[in-house]
Design an enzyme around this catalytic site. Structure first.
Site, PDB file in Angstrom:
ATOM      1  N   GLN A  35       0.800  -1.221   0.000  1.00 18.16           N
ATOM      2  CA  GLN A  35       0.000   0.000   0.000  1.00 18.16           C
ATOM      3  C   GLN A  35       0.835   1.275   0.000  1.00 18.16           C
ATOM      4  OE1 GLN A  35      -2.641  -1.795   3.296  1.00 18.16           O
ATOM      5  NE2 GLN A  35      -4.059  -0.520   2.150  1.00 18.16           N
TER       6      GLN A  35
ATOM      7  N   HIS B 264      -2.191  -4.761 -12.579  1.00 19.41           N
ATOM      8  CA  HIS B 264      -1.759  -4.512 -13.958  1.00 19.41           C
ATOM      9  C   HIS B 264      -2.673  -5.192 -14.970  1.00 19.41           C
ATOM     10  CE1 HIS B 264       2.560  -3.684 -12.323  1.00 19.41           C
ATOM     11  NE2 HIS B 264       1.713  -2.703 -12.105  1.00 19.41           N
TER      12      HIS B 264
ATOM     13  N   ASP C 140       2.243   0.717  -7.873  1.00 18.48           N
ATOM     14  CA  ASP C 140       3.564   0.804  -8.517  1.00 18.48           C
ATOM     15  C   ASP C 140       4.475   1.824  -7.833  1.00 18.48           C
ATOM     16  OD1 ASP C 140       2.247  -0.859 -10.198  1.00 18.48           O
ATOM     17  OD2 ASP C 140       2.690   0.238 -12.040  1.00 18.48           O
TER      18      ASP C 140
ATOM     19  N   ARG D  23       3.871   0.100  13.005  1.00 15.99           N
ATOM     20  CA  ARG D  23       3.637  -1.244  12.447  1.00 15.99           C
ATOM     21  C   ARG D  23       3.702  -1.160  10.923  1.00 15.99           C
ATOM     22  NH1 ARG D  23      -1.946  -4.273  11.474  1.00 15.99           N
ATOM     23  NH2 ARG D  23      -1.032  -6.114  10.548  1.00 15.99           N
TER      24      ARG D  23
ATOM     25  N   HIS E 117       1.361  -9.269   4.618  1.00 21.32           N
ATOM     26  CA  HIS E 117       0.154  -8.440   4.469  1.00 21.32           C
ATOM     27  C   HIS E 117      -0.311  -8.534   3.008  1.00 21.32           C
ATOM     28  CE1 HIS E 117      -2.083  -4.905   6.496  1.00 21.32           C
ATOM     29  NE2 HIS E 117      -2.660  -5.053   5.313  1.00 21.32           N
TER      30      HIS E 117
ATOM     31  N   ASN F 262      -1.519 -10.859   8.396  1.00 20.65           N
ATOM     32  CA  ASN F 262      -2.600  -9.888   8.581  1.00 20.65           C
ATOM     33  C   ASN F 262      -3.893 -10.384   7.946  1.00 20.65           C
ATOM     34  OD1 ASN F 262      -3.487  -7.070   9.344  1.00 20.65           O
ATOM     35  ND2 ASN F 262      -3.991  -7.072   7.157  1.00 20.65           N
ATOM     36  N   GLU F 263      -4.948 -10.392   8.716  1.00 19.57           N
ATOM     37  CA  GLU F 263      -6.315 -10.618   8.240  1.00 19.57           C
ATOM     38  C   GLU F 263      -6.472 -11.743   7.221  1.00 19.57           C
ATOM     39  OE1 GLU F 263      -7.852  -6.900   6.830  1.00 19.57           O
ATOM     40  OE2 GLU F 263      -7.834  -6.000   8.807  1.00 19.57           O
TER      41      GLU F 263
ATOM     42  N   ASN G 200      -8.000  -6.407  14.646  1.00 23.81           N
ATOM     43  CA  ASN G 200      -8.319  -5.291  13.752  1.00 23.81           C
ATOM     44  C   ASN G 200      -9.832  -5.141  13.764  1.00 23.81           C
ATOM     45  OD1 ASN G 200      -5.614  -5.489  13.120  1.00 23.81           O
ATOM     46  ND2 ASN G 200      -5.914  -5.924  10.947  1.00 23.81           N
TER      47      ASN G 200
ATOM     48  N   TYR H 203     -13.159  -2.700  12.461  1.00 21.77           N
ATOM     49  CA  TYR H 203     -13.669  -1.572  11.679  1.00 21.77           C
ATOM     50  C   TYR H 203     -15.183  -1.442  11.714  1.00 21.77           C
ATOM     51  CZ  TYR H 203      -9.037  -1.013   9.557  1.00 21.77           C
ATOM     52  OH  TYR H 203      -7.695  -0.789   9.349  1.00 21.77           O
TER      53      TYR H 203
ATOM     54  N   GLU I 209      -5.196  -2.590  14.445  1.00 26.50           N
ATOM     55  CA  GLU I 209      -5.725  -1.635  13.461  1.00 26.50           C
ATOM     56  C   GLU I 209      -7.114  -1.168  13.835  1.00 26.50           C
ATOM     57  OE1 GLU I 209      -6.048  -2.760   9.292  1.00 26.50           O
ATOM     58  OE2 GLU I 209      -4.095  -3.742   9.386  1.00 26.50           O
TER      59      GLU I 209
HETATM   60  C1  GBH Z   1      -7.638  -3.533   6.801  1.00 23.74           C
HETATM   61  O1  GBH Z   1      -8.658  -4.324   6.284  1.00 23.74           O
HETATM   62  C2  GBH Z   1      -6.326  -3.882   6.135  1.00 23.74           C
HETATM   63  O2  GBH Z   1      -5.442  -4.527   7.013  1.00 23.74           O
HETATM   64  C3  GBH Z   1      -5.664  -2.722   5.477  1.00 23.74           C
HETATM   65  O3  GBH Z   1      -4.668  -3.161   4.602  1.00 23.74           O
HETATM   66  C4  GBH Z   1      -6.711  -1.874   4.810  1.00 23.74           C
HETATM   67  O4  GBH Z   1      -6.143  -0.833   4.076  1.00 23.74           O
HETATM   68  C5  GBH Z   1      -7.601  -1.296   5.867  1.00 23.74           C
HETATM   69  O5  GBH Z   1      -8.064  -2.247   6.757  1.00 23.74           O
HETATM   70  C6  GBH Z   1      -8.782  -0.521   5.337  1.00 23.74           C
HETATM   71  O6  GBH Z   1      -9.572  -1.307   4.525  1.00 23.74           O
HETATM   72  O7  GBH Z   1     -11.108  -7.346  -1.254  1.00 23.74           O
HETATM   73  O8  GBH Z   1     -13.399  -6.823  -0.938  1.00 23.74           O
HETATM   74  O9  GBH Z   1     -12.054  -7.049   0.889  1.00 23.74           O
HETATM   75  C7  GBH Z   1      -9.963  -4.066   6.712  1.00 23.74           C
HETATM   76  C8  GBH Z   1     -10.979  -4.526   5.690  1.00 23.74           C
HETATM   77  C9  GBH Z   1      -9.835  -5.056   3.691  1.00 23.74           C
HETATM   78  C10 GBH Z   1     -11.877  -3.863   3.606  1.00 23.74           C
HETATM   79  C11 GBH Z   1      -9.590  -4.723   2.242  1.00 23.74           C
HETATM   80  C12 GBH Z   1     -11.649  -3.563   2.167  1.00 23.74           C
HETATM   81  C13 GBH Z   1     -10.645  -4.409   0.157  1.00 23.74           C
HETATM   82  C14 GBH Z   1     -11.801  -4.907  -0.599  1.00 23.74           C
HETATM   83  N1  GBH Z   1     -10.664  -4.084   4.332  1.00 23.74           N
HETATM   84  N2  GBH Z   1     -10.850  -4.600   1.575  1.00 23.74           N
HETATM   85  S1  GBH Z   1     -12.095  -6.631  -0.474  1.00 23.74           S
END
Ligand code: GBH
Length: 531
Positions: free
Chosen positions: A42, A62, A75, A100, A145, A189-190, A329, A331, A401
């Site tokens: 990222q 890509h 990129d 982190r 990640h 991660n996740e 994590n 959200y 997170e």
């Molecule tokens: C975290 O994921 C991640 O660890 C982090 O990299 C991310 O930037 C951040 O939170 C905010 O999103 O492929 O449909 O899942 C939390 C959940 C994971 C939701 C990435 C959005 C992308 C679309 N997020 N996801 S999908």
């Protein structure tokens, strides 16, 4: 006697008013650690610099730009591969206890295997770690990640059982290079996103396998984590005394007004339990209710055996207990109820959850943040920690997170300040009221970055990044000033004398905290004029 009772009553009234007023005045204990997080793909850019090989995200962005909301790719991103000193500087300016970040597997091991370690890759992370330590900031390192080397994807990636050994070999290289300086590790991660979301939506590695692939991925991710944890425990812990866990993203589920607790609990076992029970429970293995359900459904569908691969007795023992804390994590949240006939069921990131026959909704009062999946429910964070403790027993919780995005990227981001304040308040309540052993909080994210399928549209940063500028100038938002004050004071109350004293969440009374905030705000303004 009468007077005596009267004074007790007065003390009681004053005391309750005082304590009520002070719910948000509770403080974080002095040992509590604050940080911010990023991830390699990222922010780093330098996608093909020196001997780095492509990751599944390089290939996906890509080859399928149409699947990224703005057609973007990582990129160049924040160009942290070149500008990492800027990252160290802003991390230090925030006064964070830790930073982190993650290591890119294809940058360190271009073939995916440890036959050759990239000297450029190895130097990059070594310098970053040294830079952080020199600035008094502890590095917290995520080994994986989501940026799998494409070469390993070509061999099946996370659906190939051998990946747990490939990952363990990679983790051993990472530990042997940096364990002398890194004391807190996140193996993975996740997994819920790169298994459930990826395989149900066809996001990188662009394989749709919502019934089989996601379950293979889950099992192999858990075993990969376990093997890496055991390598650290045996070969590195005796000398370096660090801590290792994984970071699980868990959505909080609760019943809607006509929903049953039993249904919400099944959703929790699916979303959180599948990634926790094998590691954190006493018995190990999949959550029994989920294991039975998928087996039953698979047989009904005509499969000869469960689509969810079982853990062998050996694998149960291997995986059970492989943690030093719970990396969480958080959200978002959903309400649950039994699906009515004809209703659309299953939601991101669990389209596979349709086998649970549950409908997911939200409460109208939950505020919406921009990406499609994001509804804000701060209390969910507190509920989740209590649920995890009830399920798996007392342990250390480290919030690896949380954070929120917007699309306009404004610098005066009062909504983000409010998001952090409300979530931090829930953490304080967990500590002080529920006596949950929470030891750290990590803001996602340090600066705007490549937000996966949402490209550069979603801005999660405490710092804004100017992506049209060669130097990717990083500018602090109001939330950076706010967070910096939290880190310095241990209080979640926004400083009164600050650029955002009009946001409705300011405190009314003059206090030493405010005086201190005034001083750091002035310092901050002078400081940032220099850059
Ligand atoms: C975290 O994921 C991640 O660890 C982090 O990299 C991310 O930037 C951040 O939170 C905010 O999103 O492929 O449909 O899942 C939390 C959940 C994971 C939701 C990435 C959005 C992308 C679309 N997020 N996801 S999908």
């Amino acid at each position: 006697m009468y007077l005596h009772l009267q004074s007790v009553f007065i003390i009681f009234v004053v005391g309750s008013v005082w304590s009520h007023k002070n719910v948000s005045e509770l403080k974080f204990p002095p040992w509590f650690k604050f940080g911010a997080a990023t991830a390699a793909y990222q922010i780093e850019g330098g996608w093909n610099i020196s001997d780095k090989s492509p990751s599944i995200w390089d290939v996906f962005t890509h080859e399928s730009p149409g699947m990224i909301s703005d057609g973007g790719a990582g990129d160049e991103a924040c160009d942290s591969y070149r500008l990492w000193r800027e990252d160290v500087k802003i991390v230090a300016d925030l006064g964070l206890d830790f930073y982190r970040f993650s290591i890119s597997w294809p940058r360190l091991l271009p073939s995916g295997f440890p036959d050759r370690i990239s000297s450029a890759g190895r130097r990059y992370y070594s310098e970053l770690i040294d830079g952080l330590l020199a600035a008094g900031v502890e590095p917290v390192v995520t080994v994986y990640h989501w940026d799998l080397p494409q070469s390993l994807q070509d061999l099946g990636g996370w659906t190939n059982p051998l990946i747990s050994d490939w990952f363990a070999d990679y983790a051993r290289v990472v530990f042997s290079l940096y364990a002398d300086r890194v004391k807190t590790w996140i193996t993975i991660n996740e997994p819920v996103i790169y298994c459930d979301a990826s395989y149900t939506m066809g996001v990188a590695p662009k394989v749709q396998s919502p019934e089989i692939g996601l379950y293979l991925c889950k099992k192999h991710a858990l075993i990969a984590h376990a093997k890496a944890w055991r390598i650290y425990d045996k070969e590195f812990k005796p000398k370096y005394h660090g801590k290792v866990s994984l970071s699980n993203l868990i959505m909080w589920f609760e019943p809607d007004d006509d929903g049953e607790e039993e249904v919400a609990e099944l959703a929790r076992q699916y979303g959180g339990g599948m990634y926790s029970h094998p590691i954190y429970s006493k018995e190990g293995g999949w959550p029994p209710a989920i294991e039975q359900l998928i087996a039953k459904r698979s047989l009904e569908q005509g499969y000869p055996r469960s689509r969810l691969p079982a853990f062998t007795e050996h694998e149960i023992q291997l995986t059970r207990g492989t943690y030093d804390f719970y990396g969480l994590n958080y959200y978002t949240a959903r309400l649950t109820r039994r699906a009515r006939s004809g209703e659309r069921i299953g939601i991101w990131p669990f389209s596979g959850i349709s086998e649970l026959n549950i409908t997911f909704t939200t409460r109208p009062e939950w505020k919406k943040a921009p990406p499609f999946w994001f509804y804000i429910y701060p209390e969910g964070l507190r509920h989740l920690m209590t649920w995890l403790r009830d399920q798996y027993g007392d342990m250390e919780f480290f919030i690896t997170e949380t954070g929120v995005s917007d699309y306009d990227g404004r610098l005066h981001d009062v909504d983000r300040v409010e998001y952090y304040q409300k979530h931090l308040e829930q953490v304080l309540l967990s500590i002080h009221e529920d006596h949950v052993n929470v030891t750290g909080f990590t803001a996602w994210t340090l600066m705007d970055d490549f937000e996966w399928i949402d490209g550069y549209r979603s801005k999660f940063g405490l710092y804004a990044v100017d992506f049209s500028d060669q130097q990717r100038r990083r500018t602090p938002r109001t939330s950076a000033v706010y967070y910096r004050n939290v880190v310095h004071t241990g209080s979640i109350t926004p400083p009164k004398y600050s650029p955002y004293s009009d946001n409705g969440v300011t405190n009314k009374i003059f206090s030493c905290t405010n005086l201190y905030s005034l001083i750091i705000t002035v310092y901050y303004v002078l400081d940032f004029q220099n850059c």
